[in-house]
Design an enzyme around this catalytic site. Structure first.
Site, PDB file in Angstrom:
ATOM      1  N   GLY A   1       0.619  -1.660   0.492  1.00 34.44           N
ATOM      2  CA  GLY A   1       0.002  -0.032  -0.320  1.00 34.44           C
ATOM      3  C   GLY A   1       0.763   1.122  -0.237  1.00 34.44           C
ATOM      4  O   GLY A   1       1.087   2.170  -0.763  1.00 34.44           O
ATOM      5  N   SER A   2       1.209   1.746   0.911  1.00 30.15           N
ATOM      6  CA  SER A   2       1.559   2.555   0.901  1.00 30.15           C
ATOM      7  C   SER A   2       3.504   2.593   0.783  1.00 30.15           C
ATOM      8  O   SER A   2       4.206   1.550   0.429  1.00 30.15           O
ATOM      9  CB  SER A   2       2.402   3.250   3.075  1.00 30.15           C
ATOM     10  OG  SER A   2       2.561   2.306   3.508  1.00 30.15           O
TER      11      SER A   2
ATOM     12  N   GLU B   1      -0.504   6.570  -1.109  1.00 34.81           N
ATOM     13  CA  GLU B   1      -0.759   7.298  -0.108  1.00 34.81           C
ATOM     14  C   GLU B   1       0.187   8.447   1.133  1.00 34.81           C
ATOM     15  O   GLU B   1       0.453   8.489   1.791  1.00 34.81           O
ATOM     16  CB  GLU B   1      -1.044   6.140   1.376  1.00 34.81           C
ATOM     17  CG  GLU B   1      -1.867   4.875   0.760  1.00 34.81           C
ATOM     18  CD  GLU B   1      -1.960   3.774   1.999  1.00 34.81           C
ATOM     19  OE1 GLU B   1      -1.158   4.526   3.412  1.00 34.81           O
ATOM     20  OE2 GLU B   1      -2.138   2.492   1.562  1.00 34.81           O
TER      21      GLU B   1
ATOM     22  N   CYS C   1       5.966   5.111  16.613  1.00 36.52           N
ATOM     23  CA  CYS C   1       4.749   5.429  17.226  1.00 36.52           C
ATOM     24  C   CYS C   1       3.511   5.328  15.992  1.00 36.52           C
ATOM     25  O   CYS C   1       3.501   6.185  15.295  1.00 36.52           O
ATOM     26  CB  CYS C   1       4.845   7.807  17.920  1.00 36.52           C
ATOM     27  SG  CYS C   1       6.787   7.331  18.886  1.00 36.52           S
TER      28      CYS C   1
ATOM     29  N   TRP D   1      -7.469  -0.494  16.857  1.00 38.99           N
ATOM     30  CA  TRP D   1      -5.570   0.716  16.514  1.00 38.99           C
ATOM     31  C   TRP D   1      -6.891   2.120  17.170  1.00 38.99           C
ATOM     32  O   TRP D   1      -5.620   2.982  16.620  1.00 38.99           O
ATOM     33  CB  TRP D   1      -5.273   0.871  15.194  1.00 38.99           C
ATOM     34  CG  TRP D   1      -4.581  -0.493  15.245  1.00 38.99           C
ATOM     35  CD1 TRP D   1      -4.924  -1.479  15.776  1.00 38.99           C
ATOM     36  CD2 TRP D   1      -4.141  -1.077  14.352  1.00 38.99           C
ATOM     37  NE1 TRP D   1      -3.553  -2.476  15.960  1.00 38.99           N
ATOM     38  CE2 TRP D   1      -3.228  -2.140  15.004  1.00 38.99           C
ATOM     39  CE3 TRP D   1      -3.388  -0.042  13.147  1.00 38.99           C
ATOM     40  CZ2 TRP D   1      -2.056  -3.056  13.953  1.00 38.99           C
ATOM     41  CZ3 TRP D   1      -2.105  -0.811  11.889  1.00 38.99           C
ATOM     42  CH2 TRP D   1      -1.552  -2.351  12.551  1.00 38.99           C
TER      43      TRP D   1
ATOM     44  N   ASP E   1      -6.990  -4.117   4.313  1.00 41.99           N
ATOM     45  CA  ASP E   1      -6.296  -4.315   5.573  1.00 41.99           C
ATOM     46  C   ASP E   1      -7.329  -4.617   7.235  1.00 41.99           C
ATOM     47  O   ASP E   1      -7.991  -3.430   7.343  1.00 41.99           O
ATOM     48  CB  ASP E   1      -5.155  -3.555   5.794  1.00 41.99           C
ATOM     49  CG  ASP E   1      -4.248  -3.301   4.521  1.00 41.99           C
ATOM     50  OD1 ASP E   1      -4.583  -4.160   3.536  1.00 41.99           O
ATOM     51  OD2 ASP E   1      -3.411  -2.137   4.750  1.00 41.99           O
TER      52      ASP E   1
ATOM     53  N   HIS F   1      10.890  -3.868   7.466  1.00 41.19           N
ATOM     54  CA  HIS F   1      10.869  -2.969   8.971  1.00 41.19           C
ATOM     55  C   HIS F   1      12.400  -2.985   9.123  1.00 41.19           C
ATOM     56  O   HIS F   1      12.712  -2.374  10.515  1.00 41.19           O
ATOM     57  CB  HIS F   1       9.698  -3.582  10.096  1.00 41.19           C
ATOM     58  CG  HIS F   1       8.807  -3.423  10.199  1.00 41.19           C
ATOM     59  ND1 HIS F   1       8.393  -4.964   9.066  1.00 41.19           N
ATOM     60  CD2 HIS F   1       7.459  -2.826  10.575  1.00 41.19           C
ATOM     61  CE1 HIS F   1       6.846  -4.722   9.777  1.00 41.19           C
ATOM     62  NE2 HIS F   1       6.744  -3.009  10.177  1.00 41.19           N
TER      63      HIS F   1
END
Length: 776
Positions: A449-450, A501, A533, A578, A616, A712
């Site tokens: 996606g991003s 995005e 964060c 979330w 998602d 990540h």
């Protein structure tokens, strides 16, 4: 007297200071000395905040530069050999385990290329921990300068005597796993590990620690007998050290321990037991009955997982159940869990509506709440009459506010029919139509996606938020970013594109800002993992969608693309999990409201020419109740129905994708299958490919994209590494099923590493495409 205590405090600081410092260190813009100095400053500031709030028992060793479980891996000398062989500085070795480490050969120094350890969700929270990864014949050795001892002394020097926090041995091992190629059952290492705990406790006693909090949250699980039986010998040893060790506070949270009450009965040699009386207040009576004649009970009465003000009246009543049976000297009032999961302070929120702000309490405010509750129980309500009256007024104002109820939303929910949960045709019919419509090759490639959110994107978004540029100027900027992302995907040779995005700040906040029923903070940041964060929106009322949320950007991207464009939405369960949810209505009702809003968006995307739509649900697994049984079955039922309600309004020829990250999906496979998504992408690069066997065992018929590399970490996987990963996957999945994609979205990565990794990924997919084309 009843004392107040906190199990842990947020680490990041009032302005995400730790995030900024660690990222500057990783970028080479901050020295190690300055990073460590910033950590010390934050620790001291947080201890002082808690002391000034009137908290009696303040934690230490709850701070971490990345993750507290990772701290324990290094503390116990359990760092896997692939990291120790490079002779990195201890803190760089620590970060290498958390985020990987890739460095070219320089002068006499050899190249370093190690991926990060596996990272998974911490119980049912949105925090992620690094999994202890253990070897056959694993040995443990206490770090030469143990972090818990150093930080206790640091606090002591600042004039504050703290209670050090440790993750207990049974939980440390149970939450770990055998390394790849190893066969050890981690719990078999208990006898190897216990002497290290004994040594550590002795050192803490030597420097003056009177009590130590030892967290064993796995006791809330349904445990295998071998794990459950490990508690008694472990705590017979640790609890009977006498004057050689501090007194132990055995802490559980995130659930009840009634089903393991026999374990508790074997722990009567410990000083105190902590239980979560927010999540499961009904366990108090049973736990009290299982305590030893001198044991203290720590009552977790202030919510460590949500942001609502504590109802003082209800909280005091629960604590008094304990004091009436045990006496005030044998009761502590505490946060239900660490406050790690809450924002730092409400004082930073200058823009929140005053009515709504009065309903909230963040970490600093929760510390004050604990002190008030302790005083009320110790000295009587009259001693804090003003605070109790103000609290009662806030609670009543929220309950009667017009902001919480929307009759139109309730009316729409009442009109939901069974047909609205189902696609028009079964998967074989749908996939045939989708293949005709999309014309995708074998091993289709896509991203989740991003794409990277550059500094320029953040600057322009900030300018628009502050009114420094017009909506038209911002829209043109976003369109240019979309153009660039589409061009890059064309150059890379991907098969299904995304718009990248650039307009989105966060995958939940972005949608919440476009829905009714949400409010937002400006500084309500919560640590998700490492330096990452999130700023969870807050659901305060009934939810609806006033107008389309993503259609404009996706439609524009499709108009300039020569490949299928994928619309990107966040699913109802993830939007719920979330966010900080309401605590006055059931979460199933909130999820259904979100599903109806998203259903409208899915239908509008299809009408705009978007025929691949990804919804998602990375939080579906995290919301799973920790124990099996009726509660879990009910959750999966309403969670799956919410997803299906959100996507079932489209034609058969429109392809529905869903994505899961950090999901141990074998635990809830039936629910994944019941989602009926056409394509499923899952985080998988750091997991053993054998986990895919469940898809074979269950004869899963639909398409799957297990992530082929870890996003990540800044590390770039080689083309051969990705080929090897795909080959592993083909042992469990058919070529017709397999999609090739990264683990997750690329928002936090840099463009250079993103392009390099995706180039290798596309080339690997082409290799297998050609290989199987020749075979046929």
């Amino acid at each position: 007297m009843v004392q107040s205590s906190i199990l842990g405090f947020p680490r990041m600081g009032v302005n995400r200071d730790l995030k900024k410092a660690t990222e500057a260190y990783w970028a080479g813009n901050l020295s190690q000395k300055d990073l460590l100095a910033e950590g010390k400053r934050l620790r001291e500031a947080h201890w002082k905040l808690q002391k000034d709030a009137g908290v009696d028992i303040i934690p230490s060793n709850d701070f971490s530069y990345y993750d507290h479980v990772l701290d324990h891996i290094q503390l116990f000398g359990a760092t896997p050999p692939r990291y120790t062989q490079h002779n990195l500085d201890p803190i760089d070795e620590f970060f290498a385990m958390g985020r990987g480490h890739q460095k070219p050969q320089m002068d006499e120094k050899p190249a370093v290329d190690v991926p990060s350890l596996e990272m998974v969700k911490w119980f049912d929270s949105n925090y992620h921990y690094v999994k202890p990864t253990l070897q056959d014949g694993q040995k443990f050795k206490l770090n030469q300068n143990p972090k818990p001892v150093a930080e206790f002394l640091e606090a002591k020097e600042a004039g504050i005597v703290t209670r050090p926090v440790l993750l207990g041995p049974v939980s440390f091992l149970t939450l770990g796993k055998a390394d790849r190629g190893q066969s050890i059952d981690p719990i078999d290492l208990l006898q190897e590990l216990l002497p290290v705990y004994e040594e550590l406790l002795a050192k803490l006693k030597e420097v003056g620690a009177e009590t130590v909090q030892i967290d064993e949250p796995v006791l809330v699980f349904d445990l295998p007998p071998r794990v459950k039986n490990a508690f008694k010998p472990a705590y017979e040893k640790l609890g009977n050290l006498g004057d050689k060790a501090p007194q132990l506070v055995f802490a559980t949270y995130f659930g009840d321990i009634v089903h393991n009450i026999d374990v508790l009965q074997s722990l009567q040699n410990l000083y105190a037991i902590h239980v979560d009386a927010v999540r499961n207040p009904e366990q108090l009576e049973v736990v009290i009955g299982a305590l030893g004649p001198k044991q203290t009970l720590s009552v977790g009465i202030v919510d460590g997982r949500n942001i609502w003000k504590t109802n003082f009246k209800n909280a005091i009543e629960k604590v008094e159940v304990a004091t009436q049976k045990l006496g005030k000297d044998r009761v502590l009032v505490a946060s239900s869990s660490s406050l790690l999961h809450t924002p730092h302070t409400l004082a930073s929120e200058k823009k929140l509506d005053a009515e709504v702000k009065d309903w909230f309490s963040f970490a600093v405010e929760k510390a004050k709440e604990l002190a008030i509750i302790a005083k009320a129980v110790t000295d009587g309500p009259a001693s804090v009459r003003e605070e109790l009256e103000a609290n009662a007024k806030s609670v009543e104002a929220r309950a009667t506010s017009k902001l919480t109820n929307d009759p139109k939303v309730k009316d729409r929910q009442a009109k939901i029919t069974d047909e609205m949960f189902n696609r028009k045709s079964p998967f074989p019919t749908r996939i045939s139509q989708q293949q005709t419509n999309l014309n995708l090759p074998m091993f289709p490639t896509t991203t989740i996606g991003s794409f990277p959110q550059t500094k320029d994107i953040r600057i322009q978004r900030n300018k628009f938020t502050k009114g420094e540029i017009t909506a038209e100027e911002y829209e043109k900027f976003i369109e240019k970013e979309i153009q660039d992302v589409v061009k890059i995907q064309e150059e890379l040779g991907l098969d299904v594109y995304v718009h990248g995005e650039p307009e989105r700040n966060d995958m939940v906040q972005y949608f919440g800002e476009r829905l009714t029923g949400y409010v937002f903070t400006t500084h309500g940041w919560v640590q998700s993992y490492g330096s990452r964060c999130v700023r969870p929106p807050i659901i305060v009322g009934d939810i609806s969608r006033p107008e389309p949320m993503t259609v404009k950007e996706s439609k524009y991207a499709a108009s300039i693309s020569n490949k299928p464009m994928k619309g990107m939405l966040t699913g109802p369960i993830t939007c719920l999990r979330w966010s900080f949810p309401r605590d006055d209505i059931h979460q199933s009702e909130q999820a259904q409201q979100l599903a109806l809003a998203l259903r409208d968006e899915v239908v509008d995307l299809e009408s705009a020419g978007i025929y691949v739509i990804q919804v998602d649900e990375p939080a579906l697994r995290e919301g799973l109740p920790l124990r099996s049984g009726l509660e879990r079955e009910n959750y999966l039922s309403w969670a799956v129905k919410s997803f299906r309600l959100s996507v079932a309004g489209v034609k058969d020829s429109t392809q529905i994708h869903s994505h899961f990250c950090y999901s141990e999906f074998q635990d809830f496979f039936s629910a994944i299958a019941a989602l009926d998504a056409d394509v499923l992408s899952i985080e998988n690069s750091k997991s053993d490919a054998k986990l895919l066997k469940v898809f074979v065992d269950e004869a899963y018929p639909r398409h799957i994209g297990p992530g082929v590399y870890d996003i990540h970490s800044p590390r770039v996987p080689s083309e051969q590494e990705i080929k090897d990963r795909i080959q592993e996957m083909l042992q469990y999945l058919t070529p017709e099923q397999l999609w090739i994609d990264p683990d997750c979205g690329l928002k936090t990565r840099q463009w250079k590493e993103t392009k390099a990794a995706l180039t290798n990924m596309v080339n690997a997919a082409k290799f297998f495409r050609e290989k199987y084309a020749k075979a046929n």
